[in-house]
Design an enzyme around this catalytic site. Structure first.
Site, short mmCIF file in Angstrom:
data_model
loop_
_atom_site.label_atom_id
_atom_site.label_comp_id
_atom_site.label_asym_id
_atom_site.label_seq_id
_atom_site.Cartn_x
_atom_site.Cartn_y
_atom_site.Cartn_z
N HIS A 1 0.82 -1.13 0.20
CA HIS A 1 0.02 -0.04 -0.14
C HIS A 1 0.94 1.18 -0.13
CE1 HIS A 1 0.61 -0.24 4.26
NE2 HIS A 1 0.45 1.00 4.37
N ASP B 1 0.08 -7.69 1.33
CA ASP B 1 0.66 -6.31 1.50
C ASP B 1 2.21 -6.23 1.54
OD1 ASP B 1 0.36 -3.50 1.71
OD2 ASP B 1 -0.26 -3.47 3.82
N SER C 1 4.76 2.36 8.33
CA SER C 1 4.40 1.23 7.18
C SER C 1 5.72 0.91 6.62
CB SER C 1 3.32 1.63 6.38
OG SER C 1 2.06 1.79 6.99
#
Length: 379
Positions: free
Chosen positions: A116, A146, A225
């Site tokens: 993402h 992911d 992230s």
């Protein structure tokens, strides 16, 4: 003025002073006990003073500092750029549109981050610890986990690959973890905490549940992230992926993709540009339109590929009859995992290897039938 002291009082006064003088300089009477010897008062050690040269850090602090110093070089800053059209000026330009973290996988320049982080990027750059920035190529992605793999062309001497633990290492709730990343675009930042829970299921960006996620209370904020989650030995145990917060800021719960998933998928992406998926040669509808319309739990087999393990095992697909369409097999279990939808089927097969044989249970004309099916790599 002279004061006359009577002779009698003068004699008494002299006798009194003489007695006092004898008591002060003579030996003590035999009947008296020797006076107790007073102990020397304890001398307190001076309290340590900060800055005096001593090391007053705890063992836990020393461990945290050591891990950060060794692992920070493996963490990178990932910036995505998107095209923005200026209609007034009549031109398009690339502008920074977001950022995240990542970590160096090997000395060939492969970098691992979240899917993402780069999903909508026109171009991507990676900044190493020495603050040098390199354009990055997206080698491949696995949205359902992911995970994305990038490639930068940096000198080997500037690359510090992350340290992996031994395969199938055991994680435990309560063990210390350290998260390194670039929250809010800041330089390398460290947060610490513990593993709060294991085996969590989180809705992933790829449309299926990401299972076996690590839950931690180490602060994970926007920009973290893709960064590494480490154990107290500085070894990778997960990739920071998301926070559980309505406000978008850390609220005490964060999640990380486990290292065993990363260890399995990243080499596949490097080798082929995509994650390998095993199956047995059937066509299904991930959107489950027929299943929803008919209220069926399970996955309807829409087609069986010629020469596939599914054909060899005898699976049957939906077929057209004189009265319309007739259902074939509906998959309701793979191995020990029940299958109610596509999410269940994908996760039941995820992690299995080509050549492995699994038991597939189907509903056929109202009856449960069990079949042994070999797995192969599918597109």
């Amino acid at each position: 003025m002279r004061v006359e002291i009577p002779k009698l009082w003068l004699i008494v006064l002299m006798l009194t002073l003489g007695a006092a003088s004898c008591r002060g300089h003579g030996e003590a009477p035999a009947a008296s006990t020797p006076p107790p010897v007073a102990s020397a008062p304890a001398v307190a050690s001076p309290a340590p003073v900060l800055g005096s040269g001593g090391d007053f850090r705890t063992e836990d602090e020393k461990n945290t500092i050591s891990v950060f110093n060794r692992a920070a070089a493996s963490a990178v800053f990932v910036t995505e750029r998107r095209v923005v059209v200026d209609y007034f000026a009549g031109r398009a330009m690339e502008v920074p549109a977001g950022s995240g973290s990542g970590f160096v996988w090997d000395d060939q320049g492969h970098v691992v981050t979240n899917f993402h982080v780069v999903a909508k990027a026109r171009s991507v750059t990676v900044t190493l610890q020495d603050q040098k920035t390199y354009p990055a190529e997206v080698v491949g992605t696995e949205p359902r986990r992911d995970i994305a793999v990038l490639l930068i062309h940096a000198p080997k001497g500037s690359l510090s690959p992350i340290t992996l633990p031994a395969p199938n290492g055991k994680l435990e709730v309560g063990q210390k973890v350290l998260a390194i990343g670039n929250p809010f675009g800041l330089d390398h930042t460290l947060t610490t905490g513990v593993i709060s829970a294991l085996g969590r299921e989180v809705d992933g960006i790829g449309g299926v549940t990401i299972r076996d996620m690590i839950q931690t209370d180490a602060a994970i904020n926007p920009g973290n992230s893709g960064g590494p989650l480490l154990d107290s030995g500085g070894r990778l145990i997960g990739m920071n992926t998301m926070i559980y917060s309505k406000s978008g800021a850390w609220a005490g719960i964060g999640f990380a993709v486990p290292v065993e998933t990363i260890r399995r998928i990243v080499p596949q992406i490097i080798r082929t540009g995509r994650a390998e998926q095993v199956g047995f040669g059937i066509r299904i509808d991930p959107q489950q339109r027929i299943e929803r319309r008919l209220g069926i739990k399970g996955m309807v087999v829409l087609g069986v590929l010629p020469g596939s393990p599914a054909e060899k095992a005898g699976l049957t697909a939906i077929r057209q009859t004189a009265d319309g369409w007739a259902l074939g097999d509906v998959i309701v279990r793979v191995g020990k995992d029940s299958v109610d939808d596509y999410d269940d089927l994908y996760n039941a097969l995820d992690g299995k290897k080509p050549g492995e044989r699994v038991k597939v249970e189907v509903v056929r004309e109202g009856q449960h039938v069990s079949l042994d099916v070999d797995l192969v790599v599918v597109q």
